[in-house]
Write an enzyme that holds these catalytic residues in place. Structure first.
Site, short mmCIF file in Angstrom:
data_model
loop_
_atom_site.label_atom_id
_atom_site.label_comp_id
_atom_site.label_asym_id
_atom_site.label_seq_id
_atom_site.Cartn_x
_atom_site.Cartn_y
_atom_site.Cartn_z
N THR A 47 0.87 -1.18 0.00
CA THR A 47 0.00 0.00 0.00
C THR A 47 0.90 1.22 0.00
O THR A 47 1.87 1.30 0.76
CB THR A 47 -1.02 -0.02 1.16
OG1 THR A 47 -1.86 1.13 1.04
CG2 THR A 47 -0.37 -0.06 2.53
N GLU A 48 0.62 2.16 -0.90
CA GLU A 48 1.61 3.19 -1.22
C GLU A 48 1.85 4.19 -0.10
O GLU A 48 2.79 4.96 -0.15
CB GLU A 48 1.25 3.91 -2.52
CG GLU A 48 -0.06 4.66 -2.52
CD GLU A 48 -1.20 3.82 -3.08
OE1 GLU A 48 -1.15 2.58 -2.95
OE2 GLU A 48 -2.15 4.41 -3.62
N ASN A 49 0.99 4.17 0.92
CA ASN A 49 1.27 5.06 2.06
C ASN A 49 2.36 4.49 2.97
O ASN A 49 2.70 5.13 3.96
CB ASN A 49 -0.01 5.37 2.83
CG ASN A 49 -0.74 4.13 3.29
OD1 ASN A 49 -0.94 3.21 2.52
ND2 ASN A 49 -1.12 4.09 4.54
N SER A 89 8.50 4.14 -0.95
CA SER A 89 7.29 3.46 -1.42
C SER A 89 7.07 3.68 -2.91
O SER A 89 6.74 2.74 -3.65
CB SER A 89 6.08 3.98 -0.64
OG SER A 89 4.93 3.24 -0.98
#
Lengths: 212, 227
Positions: A47-49, A89
């Site tokens: 998840t890109e966070n 990320s």
């Protein structure tokens, strides 16, 4: 014809994700794919966070406001998970380290252009988030969407009318009617739903298709 | 002796000027430095350019700073959310400027500033509205857009623990922009849940080395949920 429901659509994508894959599931319909990953495959969700090894939603009462996904929903970590900052990320995406990204879309062109961030309406406040990074940020980008709009207009089109998120980035489109492989020599349709043949599908989506 | 610990959030935000560019950590509410933002509102600096992933959630933190009309411009990736009503209202009224940047480009522009990079070519956004008017180049057959660093006067970030040298460790996905923002501002202010003695943080596990941090302040606050 028996259109697939949202879970059945997600299950079709999940079936094609191999053991060992690093995968990002976009916000909306693609998040459902996580619920259908086949047993026995070790698949690492990004998840890109800032989390690799994302697990399912926690039990009620165990949510942590500091442990969320890109949709800002509570999640959990699985054994082997790691946290990292945003530059790392997005290096995972932009650097081509992710195997598969599954995204929703307003429109996809037969050439693989993706439109999923902006309706282009004058009163819309533009908001892109990680959409453009995800569009170009995996070895393979899949789209999961309904084949037709609520008004019956095809969403797989010759040229996108909506503002683009990325060019020539989508390789496969999973829908509630069939799966479409976007190849340099044309679109191949396969896994047509029960009661739908290739000629009827051609008419519905108004495209020249080959049966796969 | 190095001691970056300051006694209060009010002391931590001292000296932030009108017109400053301020990096604000957080992804939604996770990592949002609420105590520092409250102190900044009380401090009074205005005409600010805010760089953050979102444009405020609900009525607290960055949303409160916007509601107090201290923000001239927001540079962010995702302003529009279900609870971004303060930003939405001012944007629709033409009272606040917006620059939308793809999230990864936003992160890399901040990182580049901290790393002394003059500019960089990124594939993200090529051929889209967000690359209009920007210099492009084809390198080894792939198309790229030229993007410039985002340098800031101030960074306001939140970490789990810090020591008097400014070494920081974070909490889960609240880490998000903290480490890169820490490196990209002339004055980096970190609020932490806990100050620990020098040497208590394992050097192998320090995420932000203290060289990037100017001030550290303890603030006990519960992060409101983003959902």
């Amino acid at each position: 014809m028996n259109k697939l429901d949202r879970d059945a659509m997600a299950a079709r994508v999940a079936r094609d994700i191999p053991d060992g894959a690093y995968v990002n599931l976009g916000i909306g319909l693609p998040t459902l794919v996580a619920d259908h990953l086949p047993e026995g495959r070790e698949i690492v969700l990004h998840t890109e966070n800032g989390l690799l090894g994302m697990g399912p939603r926690p039990a009620a009462g165990h949510e942590d406001p500091e442990l969320i996904n890109a949709g800002k929903r509570p999640v959990t970590t699985l054994p082997g998970a790691s946290f990292f900052h945003h530059a790392d990320s997005f290096a995972m995406m932009r650097g081509g380290h992710l195997d598969i990204c599954v995204l929703g879309a307003f429109e996809v062109s037969v050439g693989g252009d993706l439109a999923n961030w902006h309706t282009g309406k004058p009163d819309a406040i533009p908001a892109v988030g990680g959409a453009m990074d995800l569009a170009i940020g995996a070895k393979r980008v899949f789209v999961l969407m309904e084949a037709l709009t609520k008004e019956g207009r095809p969403k797989l089109v010759r040229e996108c009318a909506y503002p683009l998120t990325g060019r020539a980035c989508v390789s496969r489109v999973y829908t509630d009617l069939a799966t479409f492989d976007l190849r340099p020599d044309g679109v191949v349709a396969r896994d047509l739903v029960e009661g739908l043949d290739i000629d009827a599908l051609r008419r519905l989506v108004d495209l020249d298709l080959r049966a796969g | 002796m190095i001691d970056k610990i300051v006694p209060t959030p009010e002391a931590a935000v001292e000296g932030i000027r009108d017109g400053a560019t301020v990096l604000v950590g957080g992804f939604g509410t996770a990592g949002m430095p609420f105590a520092l933002l409250d102190a900044l509102i009380a401090q009074g600096a205005t005409d600010l350019t805010i760089v953050s992933n979102n444009a405020g959630n609900g009525d607290a933190g960055l949303a409160a700073l916007i509601a107090a009309r201290r923000v001239r411009k927001v540079i962010c990736s995702f302003p529009r959310q279900h609870d971004s009503w303060h930003f939405d209202r001012q944007y629709r009224a033409g009272e606040i400027e917006l620059e939308v940047v793809p999230q990864g480009n936003l992160a890399e522009r901040i990182r580049a500033a901290g790393a002394g990079i003059g500019a960089f070519f990124t594939p993200t956004g090529y051929g889209t509205l967000l690359a209009e008017g920007k210099e492009t180049r084809t390198i080894d057959g792939r198309d790229y857009v030229l993007e410039y660093p985002i340098r800031a006067d101030v960074a306001l970030i939140k970490a789990r623990a810090g020591d008097r040298h400014g070494n920081l460790v974070y909490a889960k996905t609240a880490r998000n922009f903290g480490p890169i923002m820490a490196s990209a501002a002339a004055l980096t202010i970190a609020q932490v849940s806990e100050v620990v003695p020098l040497g208590a943080l394992d050097p192998e596990c320090v995420v932000t080395p203290g060289i990037f941090v100017s001030r550290v302040v303890v603030a006990h606050e519960a992060t409101p949920p983003s959902w």
